[in-house]
Design an enzyme around this catalytic site. Structure first.
Site, PDB file in Angstrom:
ATOM      1  N   TYR A  27       0.826  -1.201   0.000  1.00 28.42           N
ATOM      2  CA  TYR A  27       0.000   0.000   0.000  1.00 28.42           C
ATOM      3  C   TYR A  27       0.863   1.255   0.000  1.00 28.42           C
ATOM      4  O   TYR A  27       1.757   1.399  -0.831  1.00 28.42           O
ATOM      5  CB  TYR A  27      -1.042  -0.056   1.119  1.00 28.42           C
ATOM      6  CG  TYR A  27      -2.137  -1.070   0.826  1.00 28.42           C
ATOM      7  CD1 TYR A  27      -3.081  -0.815  -0.159  1.00 28.42           C
ATOM      8  CD2 TYR A  27      -2.204  -2.292   1.487  1.00 28.42           C
ATOM      9  CE1 TYR A  27      -4.079  -1.744  -0.468  1.00 28.42           C
ATOM     10  CE2 TYR A  27      -3.200  -3.228   1.181  1.00 28.42           C
ATOM     11  CZ  TYR A  27      -4.132  -2.937   0.202  1.00 28.42           C
ATOM     12  OH  TYR A  27      -5.111  -3.852  -0.104  1.00 28.42           O
ATOM     13  N   SER A  28       0.660   2.166   0.930  1.00 26.37           N
ATOM     14  CA  SER A  28       1.150   3.537   0.750  1.00 26.37           C
ATOM     15  C   SER A  28       2.656   3.731   0.825  1.00 26.37           C
ATOM     16  O   SER A  28       3.133   4.820   0.522  1.00 26.37           O
ATOM     17  CB  SER A  28       0.474   4.465   1.761  1.00 26.37           C
ATOM     18  OG  SER A  28      -0.881   4.638   1.422  1.00 26.37           O
ATOM     19  N   ILE A  29       3.444   2.723   1.217  1.00 26.01           N
ATOM     20  CA  ILE A  29       4.881   2.978   1.162  1.00 26.01           C
ATOM     21  C   ILE A  29       5.322   3.208  -0.285  1.00 26.01           C
ATOM     22  O   ILE A  29       6.361   3.818  -0.532  1.00 26.01           O
ATOM     23  CB  ILE A  29       5.751   1.914   1.860  1.00 26.01           C
ATOM     24  CG1 ILE A  29       5.799   0.592   1.117  1.00 26.01           C
ATOM     25  CG2 ILE A  29       5.333   1.716   3.303  1.00 26.01           C
ATOM     26  CD1 ILE A  29       6.843  -0.354   1.707  1.00 26.01           C
ATOM     27  N   LYS A  60       4.014   5.342  -2.177  1.00 25.73           N
ATOM     28  CA  LYS A  60       3.945   6.780  -2.466  1.00 25.73           C
ATOM     29  C   LYS A  60       5.344   7.398  -2.531  1.00 25.73           C
ATOM     30  O   LYS A  60       5.540   8.427  -3.179  1.00 25.73           O
ATOM     31  CB  LYS A  60       3.107   7.501  -1.408  1.00 25.73           C
ATOM     32  CG  LYS A  60       1.590   7.293  -1.535  1.00 25.73           C
ATOM     33  CD  LYS A  60       0.855   8.123  -0.495  1.00 25.73           C
ATOM     34  CE  LYS A  60      -0.663   8.105  -0.713  1.00 25.73           C
ATOM     35  NZ  LYS A  60      -1.281   6.813  -0.376  1.00 25.73           N
ATOM     36  N   TYR A  79      -4.900  13.742   4.275  1.00 28.41           N
ATOM     37  CA  TYR A  79      -4.241  12.641   3.579  1.00 28.41           C
ATOM     38  C   TYR A  79      -4.993  12.269   2.304  1.00 28.41           C
ATOM     39  O   TYR A  79      -6.154  11.865   2.359  1.00 28.41           O
ATOM     40  CB  TYR A  79      -4.117  11.441   4.509  1.00 28.41           C
ATOM     41  CG  TYR A  79      -3.264  10.330   3.969  1.00 28.41           C
ATOM     42  CD1 TYR A  79      -1.948  10.562   3.577  1.00 28.41           C
ATOM     43  CD2 TYR A  79      -3.755   9.033   3.858  1.00 28.41           C
ATOM     44  CE1 TYR A  79      -1.155   9.540   3.088  1.00 28.41           C
ATOM     45  CE2 TYR A  79      -2.975   7.998   3.378  1.00 28.41           C
ATOM     46  CZ  TYR A  79      -1.670   8.267   2.990  1.00 28.41           C
ATOM     47  OH  TYR A  79      -0.887   7.252   2.503  1.00 28.41           O
TER      48      TYR A  79
END
Length: 365
Positions: free
Chosen positions: A60-62, A64, A150
């Site tokens: 997921y968001s890692i 980004k 966010y």
């Protein structure tokens, strides 16, 4: 074997043996030299396939961090600046008063469009043009630049479409050409992962009770304004072939060593690869926007595309810039010490306790 490597190995072995985790990777570089490369547990319980250093996890968001890195590389090349208005590259985005939104606003989660429509489906997430059209027509929650909130999914489409408009190429192609290819990790870090490679992925699983926790959230929670529950990170979502194959740059499919290597390269510590200048690194990692998050209600501090600080640390580590992922994965760089670090795992937990424990071993924080 270094003492830190041994300590990390013992810690993740205990996590797996206790049942707290299923499969874990930890990687760390110090000034570009590998400090830690440790794995434990099972990537796929159905087959017994073990985690290896090259196993790819949907974290997921890692991811980004990789999305932001592409933007910084292009800014370094002069494709756009942080103060370029998004609508200069993407005219349709100016609708509903968004004409003043800049690349800087997008990177600091201040653009004012953190949410997805309530009827957004999982199939919609995989449809690039549809998601970009939705964002172009979105009405901002706040005057862009005046608050932070966010941008869970929307960050990826916003940065990705800025990249596509500036280069004519999808962000996944630019990632491979400009970042992961030169770093030698193109087969371990993806936005959309080719279906033929899916057999290398770790299978995600939810921590027991996660579904009950979601069901107990109030219907008027800002989280549900940010997107319908069907799009929330979960094992079922992250194991879907369509999600894995699609470019959704709000997240990423990566090994720990691949995303840690990106942080090492941002800090100028990978020989032969210069992603950004030292001056740009200072700009990227300085607090640029901060305040109470308009989606989740927590205090937040943002550099350009990175959260500033570390999870579970009492004294703020302002030299640390990174991104956590839903489920408890975390990756960051520390400009003061030259440490690049990542932990990836396939059991989606509700907090960053495992990452915090490992960060304390590796960094002393």
């Amino acid at each position: 074997m270094s003492d830190i490597q041994q300590q990390v190995q013992r810690a993740i072995d205990r996590m797996v043996e206790s049942g707290a985790e299923r499969g874990v990777q930890v990687a760390g570089y110090l000034h570009g030299e590998q400090l830690v490369d440790a794995v434990a547990g099972v990537a796929d319980p159905a087959t017994g396939r073990q985690v290896t250093p090259g196993t790819v996890f949907y974290n997921y968001s890692i991811g980004k961090a990789a999305t932001a890195t592409v933007a910084h590389v292009l800014a370094e090349r002069g494709a756009f600046s942080y103060d370029t208005r998004v609508a200069e590259l993407w005219p349709e985005f100016a609708a509903h008063g968004k004409g003043a939104v800049t690349v800087r606003h997008v990177l600091t989660h201040a653009a004012g469009v953190p949410g997805l429509p309530a009827d957004t489906t999982v199939a919609d997430l995989c449809d690039w043009d549809k998601m970009c059209a939705v964002l172009a027509d979105a009405e901002p929650w706040w005057e862009p630049g005046t608050a932070v909130g966010y941008h869970g999914y929307t960050f990826g489409y916003l940065v990705g479409e800025i990249v596509r408009r500036a280069t004519g190429k999808p962000i996944s192609q630019v990632l491979r050409e400009e970042v992961t290819g030169p770093l030698g990790v193109a087969d371990e870090l993806y936005f959309g992962m080719p279906a033929a490679e899916h057999g290398r992925l770790a299978r995600l699983e939810d921590q027991e009770g996660a579904a009950d926790m979601m069901a107990g959230m109030p219907a008027d929670s800002p989280m549900f304004r940010a997107g319908p529950s069907a799009t929330f990170p979960s094992a079922a979502l992250g194991n879907r072939a369509d999600i894995l194959a699609a470019d959704i740059p709000a997240g990423g499919k990566t090994s720990a060593r691949a995303i840690a290597r990106v942080y090492a390269a941002l800090m100028g510590d990978v020989p032969g690869v210069r992603l950004i200048s030292p001056e740009r690194l200072r700009e990227v990692t300085a607090v640029t926007a901060e305040g109470v998050d308009q989606v989740f209600g927590n205090p937040s501090s943002w550099g350009l595309g990175f959260s500033i600080g570390l999870p579970g640390v009492e004294e703020p580590v302002m030299s640390a810039f990174g991104m956590g992922g839903a489920g408890g994965s975390f990756a960051y760089g520390d400009t003061a010490g030259g440490l690049a670090f990542a932990v990836t795992k396939n059991r989606l937990t509700a907090d960053f306790s495992a990452a915090t424990q490992l960060i304390q071993i590796v960094s002393g924080h």
